[in-house]
Write an enzyme that holds these catalytic residues in place. Sequence first.
Site, mmCIF file in Angstrom:
data_model
loop_
_atom_site.group_PDB
_atom_site.id
_atom_site.type_symbol
_atom_site.label_atom_id
_atom_site.label_comp_id
_atom_site.label_asym_id
_atom_site.label_seq_id
_atom_site.Cartn_x
_atom_site.Cartn_y
_atom_site.Cartn_z
ATOM 1 N N GLY A 1 0.824 -1.200 0.000
ATOM 2 C CA GLY A 1 0.000 0.000 0.000
ATOM 3 C C GLY A 1 0.855 1.246 0.000
ATOM 4 O O GLY A 1 1.945 1.263 -0.555
ATOM 5 N N GLU B 1 5.327 -3.205 1.239
ATOM 6 C CA GLU B 1 5.738 -2.806 -0.107
ATOM 7 C C GLU B 1 5.008 -1.502 -0.348
ATOM 8 O O GLU B 1 3.783 -1.457 -0.332
ATOM 9 C CB GLU B 1 5.355 -3.915 -1.087
ATOM 10 C CG GLU B 1 5.952 -3.746 -2.444
ATOM 11 C CD GLU B 1 4.941 -3.172 -3.391
ATOM 12 O OE1 GLU B 1 4.844 -1.925 -3.422
ATOM 13 O OE2 GLU B 1 4.251 -3.941 -4.068
ATOM 14 N N CYS C 1 2.367 -0.674 -8.531
ATOM 15 C CA CYS C 1 3.567 -0.386 -7.737
ATOM 16 C C CYS C 1 4.759 -0.185 -8.667
ATOM 17 O O CYS C 1 5.705 0.500 -8.316
ATOM 18 C CB CYS C 1 3.886 -1.543 -6.808
ATOM 19 S SG CYS C 1 2.454 -2.279 -6.039
#
Lengths: 519, 519
Positions: free
Chosen positions: B234, B258, B295
């Site tokens: 997140g 992460e 991400c």
Amino acid sequence: MSIGTQTAPDQTGFRGVDPRTGQSIGPSLPVDDTASVTAAVERAEAAFEAYRATSPDIRARFLEAIAGSLETRREAIIASASTESGLPIPRITGEFGRTTGQLKLFASVVRQGDWLGVRLDPALPDRAPLPRPDLRVRRIPVGPVAVFGASNFPLAFSVAGGDTASALAAGCTVVVRGHPAHPGTSALVGEAIDEAVRLSELPAGVFSLVSGPDIALGQTLVGDPRIASVGFTGSRNGGLALARLAAERPVPIPVFAEMSSINPVFLCPAALEAGADALADGFVASLTLGAGQFCTNPGVVIAIKGASLDAFVARAGKAIEAATSSTMLTAGIHAAYDRAIHARNSVAGVTCVASGQLGDGENQCRAALFTTTAAHFNAEPSLTDEVFGASGLIIACDDAEAVLDVARRLEGQLTATLHMVPADEPFAKGLLPLLERRCGRILVNGWPTGVEVAHAMVHGGPFPSTTDGRFTSVGTLAIDRFLRPVCYQNLPQALLPPELADANPLGLSRRIDGVLKLA
Amino acid sequence: MSIGTQTAPDQTGFRGVDPRTGQSIGPSLPVDDTASVTAAVERAEAAFEAYRATSPDIRARFLEAIAGSLETRREAIIASASTESGLPIPRITGEFGRTTGQLKLFASVVRQGDWLGVRLDPALPDRAPLPRPDLRVRRIPVGPVAVFGASNFPLAFSVAGGDTASALAAGCTVVVRGHPAHPGTSALVGEAIDEAVRLSELPAGVFSLVSGPDIALGQTLVGDPRIASVGFTGSRNGGLALARLAAERPVPIPVFAEMSSINPVFLCPAALEAGADALADGFVASLTLGAGQFCTNPGVVIAIKGASLDAFVARAGKAIEAATSSTMLTAGIHAAYDRAIHARNSVAGVTCVASGQLGDGENQCRAALFTTTAAHFNAEPSLTDEVFGASGLIIACDDAEAVLDVARRLEGQLTATLHMVPADEPFAKGLLPLLERRCGRILVNGWPTGVEVAHAMVHGGPFPSTTDGRFTSVGTLAIDRFLRPVCYQNLPQALLPPELADANPLGLSRRIDGVLKLA
């Protein structure tokens, strides 16, 4: 114990102290300030790229060269370490061999290459719905590492100790903050490593030693943004202070602190009945070894009450009463031990059954044996605290269930020990899962002092025995602390490091598509 | 983004929201409170001993059963995840396959057994001066694990995602804090896992799901003393808040968060000259994929200024202008994106060269492309911050040295990408060491979006891309996060777990005296 322990500088500079006499000894040594710490880290960072690019063979020969340089200074190092620590020559001689031995062991590990963790997943260009790229992993060193020398192992856990050896093996450059209680020993060992760096034609920044009484040296070291990881062996307060510092950095880093353990020993019922006297003798020998100043000192014995345990207590008490005192490492450690014994004497439900002899000399550790009940142990949190020194506590339990209950209340430990005979198997099987969750090493019919430097050793364990129970500080697995994986996707052969190239020039075992192929 | 993101409960209870309309959808779902979190952890702890004692085969079949139970709910899960996330059905369909695929991959890993890390150092009873004990190591699961569902992967990084799969594979029980933006999807997936638990005749506490809008649920979960580890994907703020909570516990635990990465893409000079247009097209496709909510979204492009870069910028700008907007995951994420774009527009030296189309519907991500110079980038720390969404920044450098200088100023990243042709090799070789120290994965001639679930994948990297760059959250190495080694010294065969017994009943590869012997 590195941080928080200070050696008062005398008028002539920074000198060691003989704990047997309290007198300053050895030459006056240069004192580093925080600026020299920063300069050392700068050198470590500057040398990192060149050092990590060295071949496994070059790095292995460098580790062997350190062992060789130590050997040429053997007598001086052993004499200095014994004087500065108060530990007897035979003990320090053994520790010297362990120190050179673990450097050579890490050299063999570096050459063998499995630590690189090579994995290749070949491209699958025709896979549907999407092709798979070519993926390759190796582990690389994390960066410059800070190592704190330990008070209780002036060689094996200090300047050229396990943290330094495993970090150098991983390809990290190292800055050691020498323990202030061993300035002379640290300087001699540091010279030996410097010599090996020169002989190996490596950049000088591969290794640096900073020394001095000021705790700001260690704080500056851990706070420096170029430091990537920290190895520490010492007190719980010292380790936690470093871990806090490291966690509060703009870029937090891991701290591998080996801190505090009471190393419970469980005497299973049939084993206790079969050999209370031999168990008592073995226990007291392990408890008093080196004035009890081992991380793995057996601080607590747990057994079911009864005639056999009474016999064990009586025999152990007599052995303690006969035990001569030994010099502790520093005046600070000795004062802390005396305070802890005094405090334990005033805990409700705790009885001092025996005290050792108090010999001549400064900083003498007078062994002490206490007893209590499971109910009192479970009710008094301070009884789970480590007493650093030759102090043991025997916990008498009403029954097997009470033994399990004490096990459940234990904090994380480096070790747990079971003494058992075959008839104790069901009892031991009930204990084992509880111990596995709380310990790094489980022993049967031995004593926890004495940690083998081996491939299958774990000297680590859940908090507070260490800050990170997933790693060990002794044995070849210690290298894992200073590595991290990097994945290379679709790199041309010309750009791949040799360990990942198709030709496998280093002859490594590699995991291909999940299946390990030996070299 | 799990903590800090709240879905407002409507009058009828806890319901999902369709980000395309802003309307509540799906049934009213039960809301957990902190007491139910505590109860879930209690069940996870109660089930832990039985679950970790399961054989590799039982555990592998359980993971396969989860995949099977998901398959039977396939249509409902895909429909729910698409509606609650705003992500299109084809994307969610792919993610569904990835989710069941990684469960099956971990099943194969569990059966294969190398993750147990077995090492045996046989006793050397005749060794002088001291005999060596029998030492055996295996890795055991750390305990109950807390998993936080991610906003941007409602399946593959959520209730039955990679963290859950790898923790269950390791033998850990799991409590998932479902992402509040996906209550319906979480409930469906949770039901599937519950069914697999029942079919596998495992204790119910092996898996629990807690759901609700209150951030206290996650705080209670991480603070519970029985939780041993945390997996999170997140935001940086969310991950750091959890890491702080975990570090402040009486017994600190690791958090694998992460968090944040701008995934720099380096266009080497010859490659840029050879194919600026194709590079621009590839870049914009990767940048705008899924509204840039990956991400590994390529947030920054770095190249040397000149006609080729001008052509790249012009082409990319046109592609951005043509890009239609996509729905973002939540109103909160959309608002944060708009704020970030607004802020970036006001940074000195940063120019917005193109904005995408703004289509109908709520929470639309309008793509944006900015340019700046290396000097401005290096002077403005906010430009290294991740903008979560389809926003790209092109950094024009005066020369090759300036490119290296930008690389040196980058924070830790999940990925870095090089576009190169053979003539760029010297340039790429200069960059590579810098990138290795800052990234978990390095790609050549590809785009970082799209993370293969494989043995050689690393989805991780130095801080702040994750809290711990020594591990990955994608691929089979992810299991390492939830294991720690235990050493057994001189245990009788009857007490040894099967993986360490002489007879090797599990048929494992084992490292004996430092040498790996294949099964």
